[in-house]
Structure formats: structure tokens, C-alpha cells
Design a protein around this motif. Structure first.
Motif, short mmCIF file in Angstrom:
data_model
loop_
_atom_site.label_atom_id
_atom_site.label_comp_id
_atom_site.label_asym_id
_atom_site.label_seq_id
_atom_site.Cartn_x
_atom_site.Cartn_y
_atom_site.Cartn_z
N THR A 94 50.20 119.78 -29.70
CA THR A 94 49.84 119.07 -30.92
C THR A 94 50.96 119.22 -31.95
O THR A 94 51.27 120.34 -32.36
N GLU A 123 49.64 120.22 -22.72
CA GLU A 123 49.26 119.52 -23.95
C GLU A 123 49.89 120.21 -25.16
O GLU A 123 50.03 121.44 -25.20
N ILE A 175 48.69 114.32 -31.01
CA ILE A 175 48.39 115.07 -29.78
C ILE A 175 49.09 114.41 -28.59
O ILE A 175 48.87 113.23 -28.30
N ARG A 176 49.94 115.18 -27.93
CA ARG A 176 50.55 114.73 -26.68
C ARG A 176 49.79 115.39 -25.53
O ARG A 176 49.86 116.61 -25.35
N GLU A 177 49.07 114.60 -24.78
CA GLU A 177 48.25 115.14 -23.71
C GLU A 177 49.10 115.70 -22.58
O GLU A 177 50.26 115.33 -22.40
N SER A 178 48.53 116.62 -21.82
CA SER A 178 49.24 117.18 -20.67
C SER A 178 49.55 116.06 -19.68
O SER A 178 48.82 115.07 -19.57
N LYS A 179 50.64 116.23 -18.96
CA LYS A 179 51.08 115.16 -18.07
C LYS A 179 51.80 115.75 -16.87
O LYS A 179 52.57 116.71 -17.00
#
Length: 263
Positions: free
Chosen positions: A153, A151, A172-176
Motif C-alpha cells: 500500500t 501486496e 493498493i498494489r495487489e500481490s501478483k
């Protein structure tokens, strides 16, 4: 009176749609890119069946003007039989995510997210088989690959229609985690009494979440066997992006230069 009601109805339908059109967001379309990929690798023969290697890569984008990513990849290769090998490895990627912008329908900038650096962690296992047909060699590689992006930000800046800064908010780019299968077919030609070996390849990357085609890559190049220990490669690749895998890749013309030392 009838004409008056028709005009009133038209105004009711037209005005809200016009306002919506003014607020509509339009993606920034950067078009095809020209990139470079510079690789250096070392390979050590441990035994008749085992090889160990480590490779480093440096990429640029935006017509060579920006650093795209740097990475390091250790791997272990096991020769199952003469024309079949298994490779397992991992890659640490330090990726420079591109900036992203949204525009209003009138052309004014609505918001922009600046570029930022972020690590990615990747593991893979590949099975490669090949066959010789005269002086031609045909190789098929099937590679399972899993990538984890933590993740992060970033900051998104909003602007007024006149271009003045308005305010900022967190993006916010969530974990993937992504899993893909990369299938590559390579045809190379061994020119008699010549250190140059031309090759062409085609690769399909399938996202295993729904098994959809993510990318197509077409490559042509030449390997120069300077001697038994040193190999230099020069290649051109066209990358055709078909789906969004979260890596912000786009259609690209890629010039690749590689050097490998074997001992």
C-alpha cells in the motif's frame, strides 16, 4: 429561428466535451532512460558436473541519479553433457518502484504516487546449449522464470489546479505472480592469443499468460579473462519494453560492468 437552434445544439455538444477534456488524465511519459548495472559473482566448482554460484547486482536509473534495485541470486549448475547444462536458482530483489504521476489536459498535476521499496521473490530453471564453429561460439538459453510480488500500500497525493495539496488516499498494489520464458541467443568470438572475447546477444521475454512479447534486449560487450580465476565484463544493452508486466520497466540504455571470481 433555425440558426438559433443550430447554435443551441452546438453549445450543448461542445460544452460537456470541453469539460470532459479538462478533466481527462494524461500519463507522465518519462521517455527512454539511461541506467547502470553493476554485478559481482563467485563461482565454485564442486565436481566435473556441478558448479555453485552466488551473484549480487546493484542497479541505478534516471540517468544514474536513483537506485533502481539491489538483488542477490544463488544458483546451482549441472553439466548434462559437454555442450548442454541445466541451471536452477532463485533471486531476492529489493526493488525501488518509480514514482508515478497523472496530469490534467491543461498540464496541471492531478495526483502523484511517491517511489517506494518493495521485495520480490524469483525462481528459475534454465537449459543452455552451445556449439563451436571455428573460433565462434553460439549459445541458446531457454529460461523459465516465476516472480512473486507481495501486496503493498503506497500513498497517492492529489493536488488542486493551482498546485496546492488537496488530499491523500491509499494506492493498493495487489500481490501478483508472473511467469515468463526468456529466450537468449549469444554469439561470442575467441580471439587467438588475446584475453578479450567480444560477444553479442538478443533476448526475448515472453509472458506465459497469453504468450505475448514483454521485452526485447539487445546486448554487445566484451569479456576480459584476466586469468583462470578472474573475469571482468563490460557491456551495453538496449531494452525495448513491449508490454506492462507490472515491474514498471521502460525503454532503457543500460551500461553493465561485471566481475566474477572462479575457484
Amino acid at each position: 429561428m433555425k440558426k438559433f437552434f443550430l447554435l443551441l445544439l452546438g453549445a450543448i455538444l461542445f460544452v460537456p466535451s470541453s469539460l470532459l477534456a479538462q478533466d481527462a488524465e494524461v500519463d507522465d511519459d518519462p521517455g527512454d532512460d539511461i541506467e547502470t548495472s553493476m554485478n559481482i559473482g563467485v563461482e565454485k566448482k564442486l565436481s566435473k558436473k556441478f558448479n555453485v554460484a552466488i551473484d549480487g547486482e546493484y542497479r541505478t536509473r534516471e540517468n544514474f541519479s536513483e537506485i533502481d534495485r539491489v538483488s542477490v541470486s544463488p544458483s546451482l549448475e549441472y553439466k548434462i553433457i559437454k555442450h548442454l547444462k541445466l541451471t536452477v536458482g532463485g533471486t531476492y530483489v529489493y526493488d525501488n518502484n518509480e514514482s508515478k504521476s497523472k496530469y490534467r489536459s491543461d498540464g496541471s498535476l492531478k495526483w502523484k504516487r511517491q517511489s517506494y521499496w518493495q521485495p520480490r521473490y524469483r525462481g528459475y530453471a534454465a537449459l543452455t546449449g552451445d556449439v563451436n564453429l571455428g573460433r565462434f561460439n553460439i549459445a541458446l538459453r531457454e529460461r523459465y522464470q516465476i516472480t512473486y510480488r507481495p501486496e503493498y500500500t503506497a500513498t497517492r497525493n492529489y493536488y488542486m489546479r493551482d498546485g496546492a495539496y488537496n488530499y491523500s488516499e491509499e494506492d493498493i498494489r495487489e500481490s501478483k505472480t508472473t511467469q515468463v520464458l526468456r529466450s537468449r541467443l549469444t554469439i561470442s568470438y575467441d580471439i587467438r592469443h588475446c584475453p578479450l572475447a567480444p560477444f553479442v546477444s538478443a533476448e526475448v521475454t515472453n509472458d506465459l499468460d497469453g504468450f505475448v512479447v514483454d521485452k526485447l534486449r539487445y546486448t554487445g560487450g566484451v569479456d576480459w579473462k584476466v586469468n583462470k580465476k578472474n573475469i571482468i565484463s563490460l557491456a551495453y544493452m538496449y531494452q525495448d519494453v513491449r508490454a506492462d508486466d507490472g515491474e514498471d520497466d521502460r525503454n532503457s540504455h543500460i551500461i553493465s560492468v561485471s566481475y566474477k571470481y572462479k575457484f
